[in-house]
Motif scaffolding. Sequence first.
Motif, PDB file in Angstrom:
ATOM      1  N   UNK A  73     -22.922  21.681   6.609  1.00 30.01           N
ATOM      2  CA  UNK A  73     -22.494  21.591   8.004  1.00 30.01           C
ATOM      3  C   UNK A  73     -22.343  20.140   8.467  1.00 30.01           C
ATOM      4  N   UNK A  74     -23.100  19.206   7.863  1.00 36.28           N
ATOM      5  CA  UNK A  74     -23.002  17.797   8.249  1.00 36.28           C
ATOM      6  C   UNK A  74     -21.637  17.199   7.917  1.00 36.28           C
ATOM      7  N   UNK A  75     -20.938  17.778   6.942  1.00 35.35           N
ATOM      8  CA  UNK A  75     -19.690  17.178   6.473  1.00 35.35           C
ATOM      9  C   UNK A  75     -18.460  18.040   6.741  1.00 35.35           C
ATOM     10  N   UNK A  76     -18.643  19.132   7.477  1.00 32.35           N
ATOM     11  CA  UNK A  76     -17.506  20.009   7.774  1.00 32.35           C
ATOM     12  C   UNK A  76     -16.395  19.256   8.492  1.00 32.35           C
ATOM     13  N   UNK A  77     -16.759  18.373   9.442  1.00 31.06           N
ATOM     14  CA  UNK A  77     -15.744  17.642  10.199  1.00 31.06           C
ATOM     15  C   UNK A  77     -14.844  16.809   9.283  1.00 31.06           C
TER      16      UNK A  77
END
Length: 313
Positions: A270-274
Amino acid sequence: MKLIEFFKHYPDEESCKIAFKSYRLQEGVTCKKCGSTSHYWKKNREQWECKSCKHRTTLKSGTVMQSSKLPYQYWFIAMHLITSTKKSFSAKEIQRQIGHKRYEPIWSMVHKLRSVMGLRDEQYELGEEIELDEGFFETVSITRDKTEPLKRGRGSQRQSTVLVAAESRVEEQNYNPKKHRTKKRVGYLKMTVIESLKKEDLAVVVKEKVKKNTKIVSDKSNSYNNLKEDYNLDSKVVPKKEINTILPWVHTAISNAKRLLLDVHHRIDDDFLQNYLNEYCFKFNRRYFDNIFDRLMVAAVSNRWNYLGEENG
């Protein structure tokens, strides 16, 4: 750019370094100390020296490659692979293609490139008429308390909420009902990971991405109520049968992005989804460009990587 053409242009490390310097000169070099744009090139040190204060700027300083010890050719190959296909390349596959022993430096390099893609797209705001909706992407949270029971459906700990905005307008002239296509033509797209769907939080995000007085078409969610002050909000109940008529492009974008991430990357933290969404939107918004590689090079020399708290410089 085809693979053979790429290696004709950039056959070795020196050719990549010369090309990178050329891209930097096109965008201009600014002194960090005094802000001057007038420099000398010191060939023996491969640095620019400011004419005003004599401060020196390295070739990688202020770019996506800052602090990186990887060869220029690695960066060029990674940018070519990422932009040469409509889909994507995982960091593991790029590592195999390059032949580097360690995975972590390649993973970091690829995420830095995805970060500057997002920084480049942040310079533009959506306007005219847009579709607005939220999507829920399956992600993995390392920090999640595993003793906490998992929720189901909307709000699950396995899902990240993404706000999706797509420019679209009706074009009757080129519409052909026999092709079963929507009357709307899509423009630019933005996807933003958000923490909550509270109307106050959502309004802040929309104001950063969308020009004021833009017409916004959305569903009847209460999350969009605070947009009525600054936008021409057209919210309506959207039955499943009419999704392709009222909100066709946001749902298409969400569906395609989910399929892409599942197909290529399998698991997303989730930390790197963006960062992954940055790549998807960057390539989508330049789908009609002749050479996306050039556009990514411009973003690479103009922006310093910006993920996990690192500031743009």
